[in-house]
Design a protein around this motif. Structure first.
Motif, PDB file in Angstrom:
ATOM      1  N   GLY A  30      59.003   8.964 -18.751  1.00 21.40           N
ATOM      2  CA  GLY A  30      58.907  10.156 -17.924  1.00 21.40           C
ATOM      3  C   GLY A  30      57.507  10.702 -17.949  1.00 21.40           C
ATOM      4  N   THR A  31      57.343  11.863 -17.346  1.00 21.95           N
ATOM      5  CA  THR A  31      56.004  12.419 -17.251  1.00 21.95           C
ATOM      6  C   THR A  31      55.952  13.896 -17.599  1.00 21.95           C
ATOM      7  OG1 THR A  31      56.352  12.801 -14.894  1.00 21.95           O
ATOM      8  CG2 THR A  31      55.239  10.771 -15.502  1.00 21.95           C
ATOM      9  N   MET A  32      56.917  14.394 -18.346  1.00 23.29           N
ATOM     10  CA  MET A  32      56.862  15.803 -18.746  1.00 23.29           C
ATOM     11  C   MET A  32      55.923  15.957 -19.934  1.00 23.29           C
ATOM     12  SD  MET A  32      60.710  17.277 -18.387  1.00 23.29           S
ATOM     13  CE  MET A  32      60.195  18.967 -18.499  1.00 23.29           C
ATOM     14  N   LEU A  33      55.002  16.913 -19.820  1.00 22.88           N
ATOM     15  CA  LEU A  33      54.075  17.222 -20.908  1.00 22.88           C
ATOM     16  C   LEU A  33      54.409  18.589 -21.471  1.00 22.88           C
ATOM     17  CD1 LEU A  33      50.664  16.293 -19.240  1.00 22.88           C
ATOM     18  CD2 LEU A  33      52.047  14.880 -20.753  1.00 22.88           C
ATOM     19  N   PHE A  34      54.282  18.728 -22.754  1.00 21.29           N
ATOM     20  CA  PHE A  34      54.463  20.007 -23.428  1.00 21.29           C
ATOM     21  C   PHE A  34      53.171  20.267 -24.189  1.00 21.29           C
ATOM     22  CE2 PHE A  34      58.552  18.156 -22.711  1.00 21.29           C
ATOM     23  CZ  PHE A  34      59.291  19.211 -22.197  1.00 21.29           C
ATOM     24  N   SER A  61      40.529  27.208 -20.344  1.00 20.01           N
ATOM     25  CA  SER A  61      39.710  25.997 -20.330  1.00 20.01           C
ATOM     26  C   SER A  61      40.354  24.919 -21.196  1.00 20.01           C
ATOM     27  CB  SER A  61      38.304  26.320 -20.833  1.00 20.01           C
ATOM     28  OG  SER A  61      37.541  25.144 -20.966  1.00 20.01           O
ATOM     29  N   ASN A  62      40.914  25.327 -22.337  1.00 23.83           N
ATOM     30  CA  ASN A  62      41.610  24.372 -23.203  1.00 23.83           C
ATOM     31  C   ASN A  62      42.856  23.812 -22.523  1.00 23.83           C
ATOM     32  OD1 ASN A  62      39.728  24.557 -25.242  1.00 23.83           O
ATOM     33  ND2 ASN A  62      40.873  26.051 -26.417  1.00 23.83           N
ATOM     34  N   VAL A  63      43.569  24.644 -21.764  1.00 22.74           N
ATOM     35  CA  VAL A  63      44.736  24.155 -21.015  1.00 22.74           C
ATOM     36  C   VAL A  63      44.289  23.085 -20.022  1.00 22.74           C
ATOM     37  CG1 VAL A  63      46.493  24.775 -19.283  1.00 22.74           C
ATOM     38  CG2 VAL A  63      46.120  26.250 -21.270  1.00 22.74           C
ATOM     39  N   ILE A  64      43.228  23.347 -19.286  1.00 22.42           N
ATOM     40  CA  ILE A  64      42.731  22.390 -18.297  1.00 22.42           C
ATOM     41  C   ILE A  64      42.297  21.089 -18.973  1.00 22.42           C
ATOM     42  CG2 ILE A  64      40.915  21.960 -16.577  1.00 22.42           C
ATOM     43  CD1 ILE A  64      43.204  23.895 -15.698  1.00 22.42           C
ATOM     44  N   LYS A  65      41.609  21.180 -20.113  1.00 17.69           N
ATOM     45  CA  LYS A  65      41.191  19.976 -20.837  1.00 17.69           C
ATOM     46  C   LYS A  65      42.400  19.163 -21.302  1.00 17.69           C
ATOM     47  CE  LYS A  65      36.862  21.940 -22.484  1.00 17.69           C
ATOM     48  NZ  LYS A  65      36.189  22.528 -23.656  1.00 17.69           N
ATOM     49  N   ALA A  66      43.438  19.845 -21.760  1.00 16.56           N
ATOM     50  CA  ALA A  66      44.658  19.143 -22.184  1.00 16.56           C
ATOM     51  C   ALA A  66      45.295  18.425 -20.995  1.00 16.56           C
ATOM     52  CB  ALA A  66      45.646  20.128 -22.804  1.00 16.56           C
ATOM     53  N   LEU A  67      45.380  19.110 -19.859  1.00 14.79           N
ATOM     54  CA  LEU A  67      45.939  18.495 -18.654  1.00 14.79           C
ATOM     55  C   LEU A  67      45.109  17.291 -18.224  1.00 14.79           C
ATOM     56  CD1 LEU A  67      46.779  21.718 -16.629  1.00 14.79           C
ATOM     57  CD2 LEU A  67      48.454  20.074 -17.510  1.00 14.79           C
ATOM     58  N   SER A  69      43.295  15.368 -19.943  1.00 20.94           N
ATOM     59  CA  SER A  69      43.428  14.233 -20.867  1.00 20.94           C
ATOM     60  C   SER A  69      44.648  13.381 -20.545  1.00 20.94           C
ATOM     61  CB  SER A  69      43.494  14.722 -22.316  1.00 20.94           C
ATOM     62  OG  SER A  69      44.780  15.234 -22.621  1.00 20.94           O
ATOM     63  N   LYS A  70      45.568  13.935 -19.767  1.00 22.11           N
ATOM     64  CA  LYS A  70      46.779  13.211 -19.362  1.00 22.11           C
ATOM     65  C   LYS A  70      46.813  12.988 -17.850  1.00 22.11           C
ATOM     66  CE  LYS A  70      48.692  12.770 -23.363  1.00 22.11           C
ATOM     67  NZ  LYS A  70      48.973  11.448 -23.925  1.00 22.11           N
ATOM     68  N   ASN A  71      45.634  13.068 -17.213  1.00 25.50           N
ATOM     69  CA  ASN A  71      45.507  12.863 -15.765  1.00 25.50           C
ATOM     70  C   ASN A  71      46.369  13.819 -14.957  1.00 25.50           C
ATOM     71  OD1 ASN A  71      43.636  10.691 -16.009  1.00 25.50           O
ATOM     72  ND2 ASN A  71      45.340   9.380 -16.585  1.00 25.50           N
ATOM     73  N   ALA A  72      46.429  15.056 -15.386  1.00 26.21           N
ATOM     74  CA  ALA A  72      47.180  16.101 -14.676  1.00 26.21           C
ATOM     75  C   ALA A  72      46.214  17.222 -14.321  1.00 26.21           C
ATOM     76  CB  ALA A  72      48.321  16.614 -15.553  1.00 26.21           C
ATOM     77  N   THR A  73      46.682  18.134 -13.475  1.00 28.13           N
ATOM     78  CA  THR A  73      45.868  19.281 -13.063  1.00 28.13           C
ATOM     79  C   THR A  73      46.709  20.551 -13.157  1.00 28.13           C
ATOM     80  OG1 THR A  73      46.491  19.268 -10.731  1.00 28.13           O
ATOM     81  CG2 THR A  73      44.675  17.812 -11.378  1.00 28.13           C
ATOM     82  N   ALA A  74      46.082  21.685 -12.909  1.00 31.82           N
ATOM     83  CA  ALA A  74      46.795  22.962 -12.916  1.00 31.82           C
ATOM     84  C   ALA A  74      47.921  22.967 -11.886  1.00 31.82           C
ATOM     85  CB  ALA A  74      45.833  24.117 -12.664  1.00 31.82           C
TER      86      ALA A  74
END
Length: 97
Positions: A30-34, A61-67, A69-74
């Motif tokens: 799946g693709t759910m990130l926590f 900014s840390n949220v965006i960096k985490a996203l 890192s998993k090829n996701a966006t806001a």
């Protein structure tokens, strides 16, 4: 089919493994990130800024960096909680950038 959990802490975020948790957990298949709670910390461990506005910028900014890192966006965020500790009335009425 066996589900597993992938736990990571990207180098662009503070080292959460050293504190006993991971920055991001993804459920496979799946693709759910926590993404763990992001605060005004830097990977270098610098002192957090004083103002709520600057702390919020750094945490987001840390949220965006985490996203990233998993090829996701806001645009992929479906739910987000924000907790404030000891906010003042001035924190909510300060001038926008």
């Amino acid at each position: 089919m066996t589900a597993s959990i992938d736990r990571t802490s990207p180098a662009t975020l503070p080292d959460a493994h050293a504190m006993g948790y991971s920055q991001i957990s993804s459920c496979l298949p799946g693709t759910m990130l926590f993404i763990s709670g992001q605060v005004a910390w830097t990977p270098e461990g610098s002192t957090p800024p004083e103002s709520l506005q600057e702390q919020t910028r750094l945490a987001m900014s840390n949220v965006i960096k985490a996203l990233e890192s998993k090829n996701a966006t806001a645009a992929n965020i479906t739910s987000m909680r924000m907790y404030l500790v000891n906010p003042t009335q001035a924190d909510f009425y300060s001038a926008a950038p």
